[in-house]
Structure formats: C-alpha cells, structure tokens
Motif scaffolding. Structure first.
Motif, short mmCIF file in Angstrom:
data_model
loop_
_atom_site.label_atom_id
_atom_site.label_comp_id
_atom_site.label_asym_id
_atom_site.label_seq_id
_atom_site.Cartn_x
_atom_site.Cartn_y
_atom_site.Cartn_z
N GLU A 100 80.05 -52.78 -63.13
CA GLU A 100 80.35 -52.05 -61.90
C GLU A 100 81.83 -51.65 -61.89
N ASN A 101 82.73 -52.66 -61.81
CA ASN A 101 84.14 -52.28 -61.86
C ASN A 101 84.80 -52.64 -63.19
N PHE A 102 83.99 -53.10 -64.12
CA PHE A 102 84.49 -53.44 -65.46
C PHE A 102 83.30 -53.44 -66.41
N THR A 103 83.52 -52.99 -67.65
CA THR A 103 82.50 -53.21 -68.68
C THR A 103 83.15 -53.24 -70.05
N ASN A 104 82.75 -54.26 -70.81
CA ASN A 104 83.21 -54.31 -72.20
C ASN A 104 82.26 -53.57 -73.12
N ASN A 105 81.17 -53.04 -72.54
CA ASN A 105 80.18 -52.32 -73.35
C ASN A 105 80.53 -50.83 -73.36
N ALA A 106 81.19 -50.42 -74.42
CA ALA A 106 81.61 -49.02 -74.53
C ALA A 106 80.40 -48.11 -74.49
N GLY A 107 80.55 -46.97 -73.82
CA GLY A 107 79.50 -45.96 -73.80
C GLY A 107 78.43 -46.20 -72.76
N THR A 108 78.64 -47.14 -71.84
CA THR A 108 77.58 -47.43 -70.87
C THR A 108 77.88 -46.88 -69.48
N GLY A 134 98.44 -51.07 -61.82
CA GLY A 134 98.08 -52.47 -61.63
C GLY A 134 97.70 -53.11 -62.94
N SER A 135 97.09 -54.28 -62.83
CA SER A 135 96.72 -55.02 -64.03
C SER A 135 95.27 -54.77 -64.43
N GLU A 136 94.52 -54.08 -63.58
CA GLU A 136 93.08 -53.93 -63.83
C GLU A 136 92.66 -52.44 -63.87
N ASP A 137 93.60 -51.60 -64.31
CA ASP A 137 93.31 -50.16 -64.38
C ASP A 137 93.89 -49.58 -65.65
N ASN A 138 93.95 -50.41 -66.70
CA ASN A 138 94.72 -49.98 -67.87
C ASN A 138 93.96 -50.13 -69.18
N GLY A 139 92.62 -50.09 -69.10
CA GLY A 139 91.82 -50.14 -70.33
C GLY A 139 90.71 -49.10 -70.30
N VAL A 140 90.42 -48.50 -71.46
CA VAL A 140 89.38 -47.47 -71.55
C VAL A 140 88.78 -47.53 -72.96
N HIS A 141 87.53 -47.05 -73.08
CA HIS A 141 86.87 -47.00 -74.40
C HIS A 141 86.82 -45.57 -74.91
N LEU A 142 86.93 -45.43 -76.23
CA LEU A 142 86.76 -44.12 -76.86
C LEU A 142 85.63 -44.20 -77.87
N GLY A 143 85.04 -43.03 -78.16
CA GLY A 143 83.92 -43.00 -79.10
C GLY A 143 83.83 -41.64 -79.76
N ILE A 144 82.82 -41.51 -80.61
CA ILE A 144 82.62 -40.25 -81.31
C ILE A 144 81.13 -40.04 -81.54
N ASN A 145 80.64 -38.86 -81.18
CA ASN A 145 79.26 -38.45 -81.47
C ASN A 145 78.23 -39.48 -80.98
N GLY A 146 78.47 -40.05 -79.82
CA GLY A 146 77.52 -41.01 -79.26
C GLY A 146 77.62 -42.41 -79.85
N HIS A 147 78.58 -42.60 -80.73
CA HIS A 147 78.81 -43.93 -81.30
C HIS A 147 80.15 -44.45 -80.77
#
Ligand SMILES: [Ca+2]
Ligand SMILES: [Ca+2]
Ligand SMILES: [Ca+2]
Ligand SMILES: [Ca+2]
Length: 392
Positions: A100-108, A134-147
C-alpha cells in the motif's frame, strides 16, 4: 504555496500538447550513449489503483490526497515532475502497510512505461533526479521490458534533502543509503526497449531520468535536455497533386511510346515529366503529335480515365484521347497565368481490353498574347499522365 495536481489520463494529453518538448510524432531515443527522459512524459501507467504517479506543474489544480510536502515544480526540469500519491507514510512514525505505502516487489504498483529506441546495445547506468523531504519517500524501482532485474531495483537517495538530487545508488542491506553508480539495465539488442518505473515508497518525486553508458558520468543540475527524435517532414509530392486515388498511372514519359507515331514528334520534357512538342520548328505548329500505350491483359476492365495536361500562358492546346482510333475525349486547356499548372480531364466508364491502343494527341498553338522573335510564343501541348481508376 498552493499544491496542484492533475489526474493522469488528462495530464498526459494536455501536457504533451502544451508545455513539454515532446509532441506528437516525437519519441525518445538514445543519442551517443545517453537517454534523457522527462519523468512526466511517461507513455502509460498501470497497476495504479492504490498509488498513482501524478504530474505536477504550475498549471495543475489542487488535490486532497495524503501528502507531506508542497509542490516542487519551480526547480524541476521542464517545469514539471511526478509524485506518487497518496503518501500515507512520510516518516517512520506512520504505519508501514506493505503493498500500500511500501513495496519491495518491483513492478507491482504504479508501473510507468517509457519506450525508447536504442541504436547502441549494452549496459546503461540509470540516474534519477528526485526530491525527498523525509525518510520514507526516497526509494523507487526501475525495470526494462516488463522485467525487474536486481540491478535496477531499490534506487535510493539519502543526501540532498529538500532539493532536486541525482542518484544512481542501489539500497543494499549493508548500506541503506545505497552504493553510488550501481543502478543499471542491460539493453540486449538494438531496437525499442521500454524503461519502466514502479513504486517502492509513496511520496517519491521524480523529475527526470538519465541513462548513460559511461559509468563515471555524474549528472549535475538539470543536466542534458531530453533525447527526442527529430522527425523530418516527409517528402511531399509536387506532381499529380489532385490525383488522390487511382488504380494505375500511365506516365507520359515512361509508359507511352513516341517513336513512329505520327508526322510530328513529341520530345520528353523531363524536368516537367511531360511530353511536349518543339514548337520552335514552324512545321511542328498546329499539328497533332501522338503517343501510344498498349493495354496489357491484367489491365482489362472498366475505368475512369483522367488526362493530366499542363496549361501554358502562351496558348491553349487541344488534346485528344482515342482507343483503337475511336475518339473518347477531346479537351482544350483553359487560359492560365501559371505555366505548367496541372489540368485534369475526365473520361467516365471506359472499357479497356488486352491489346487496345490508347492514343493521346496534342498540338502546339499560340494565343497571340506573348511576343517572341517578331511573332508570338506557342504552348507546346504538354501533358503529364493518363490516370486509370477502376470504376466501382
Ligand atoms: Ca508532495
Ligand atoms: Ca512515503
Ligand atoms: Ca513527496
Ligand atoms: Ca521534469
């Protein structure tokens, strides 16, 4: 400062039409080992029911989604950026709710797509220009072609709070602030590949992405402009301008025979793609020259024929179209003030069978208006094509 926002489907269309560099027909491409993207110019967003990337610029209206910081478009590249909202965990006192406000599962969650043409395959290091308060707004996931390769997950920035800051650091267990210059994707082959972004922490703000083959490259400020294709205008036709549908064009020069077809000859006026009569020779004036075409078996059928002639200022030439010596059309050019203006003469419901001889004839005439060498100039009976359009 007023916080402003637009909902995305509207934003993309209006944004591309108005404020961004990107416009219809422009696409991202790699240029000399670099790709630079304005984050707000994403192509699509998916999986955005709970959290959604929203575009912020000075034109976007206010909103009432949970959010812990004001808008930061003033220093944003292109005057716009995206933030993922609502932000229900802006600091560690607020409850962490996975998926909801966090996920370690990239692409979800809140997946953005940026299709890019790469001419040069290979490893590209990815930099993000982000704004963290802040301390909880500084991470993001990157990907390529659905992977979502491990090498592109958990881009993190710790330093540079309250300012647009470039990072290419990956968060690892031994270093939560990330190791510099470690986020990358591998482009497997030349072609279009889609760079993707998805949520890790809500409240993340993204202005720009920069991909580079140079591992030591460190972007600064707003850095380079976005790398967009620069489409040149397509070549427009300059002849047969009003021929917008046809079955077959019989070009006067290429398709018709002019040898041994009459007492006076045509010559090929190649610059105008026309057959013409050399009216300098007095013997060639006021007489018909002829050109012929033999109908092929596969061309048999019923057609509308259009003879395309060229009007001339010094005379109004007459034209005859006949099939097997039977006249099916006789036309005279109108007066014109524009030399070589195309004129179209129609012949409806003409039946053609194999072996028919189509003959186009014209003559050089003068209208007495243009003085030349003690007399007046002659139009040369020019014509450009006979156009066949199959009757429905
Ligand atoms: Ca905000
Ligand atoms: Ca957050
Ligand atoms: Ca934020
Ligand atoms: Ca931007």
């Amino acid at each position: 400062m007023k916080l402003v926002l637009c909902y995305l489907p509207i934003v993309i269309a209006s944004f591309i039409a108005s404020t961004t560099h990107a416009s219809a027909g422009q696409v991202y491409h790699e240029k000399s080992g670099f790709v630079v993207i304005e984050a707000e110019n994403f192509s699509t967003q998916h999986l955005d029911d709970k959290r959604r990337w929203l575009v912020f610029s000075k034109n976007t209206p206010g909103h009432n989604l949970a959010d812990a910081d004001q808008a930061h478009y003033h220093d944003a590249s292109n005057g716009a950026y995206i933030e993922i909202l609502p932000d229900t965990r802006s600091n560690h006192h607020e409850t962490l709710v996975r998926s909801e406000n966090f996920t370690n599962n990239a692409g979800t969650m809140a997946v953005l797509s940026y299709p890019i043409y790469f001419a040069t395959p290979g490893r590209y290091y990815i930099w993000a220009r982000a704004y963290s308060t802040g301390s909880e707004d500084n991470g993001v996931h990157l990907g390529i072609n659905g992977h979502w390769p491990e090498s592109a997950q958990r881009l993190q920035l710790c330093k540079g709070k309250h300012a647009w800051t470039w990072s290419s650091a990956q968060r690892v267990n031994t270093n939560h602030c990330g190791t510099p210059n470690t986020i990358y994707v591998d482009i497997p082959h030349k072609g279009v590949h889609t760079i993707m972004v998805s949520m890790r922490e809500d409240g993340f703000e993204l202005d720009k992405l920069l991909l580079t083959k140079d591992k030591s490259y460190i972007p600064a400020g707003k850095d380079k402009s976005e790398t967009l294709s620069n489409s040149k205008p397509l070549k427009k036709k300059t002849q047969l301008l009003k021929i917008t549908d046809y079955t077959r064009i019989l070009h006067a020069i290429d398709s018709f025979t002019i040898e041994n077809t009459g007492e006076i000859p045509y010559y090929q006026h190649k610059a105008e793609s026309a057959l013409a009569i050399n009216a300098v020779k007095t013997a060639y004036r006021n007489k018909f020259a002829h050109a012929e075409y033999t109908v092929q078996a596969k061309e048999a059928g019923t057609y509308t024929l259009r003879l395309v002639t060229l009007a001339e200022i010094d005379g109004e030439s007459t034209y005859i179209v006949s099939i097997n010596n039977k006249e099916i059309g006789r036309f005279t050019n109108p007066e014109t003030t524009t030399d070589y203006q195309e004129i179209y003469f129609n012949m409806q419901d003409v039946e053609l069978t194999k072996g028919d001889i189509i003959r186009v004839s014209s003559k050089a005439v003068t209208n007495g208006k243009i003085p030349e060498n003690g007399g007046t100039a002659f139009a040369r009976g020019r014509w450009r094509a006979l156009v066949l359009s199959k009757s429905d």
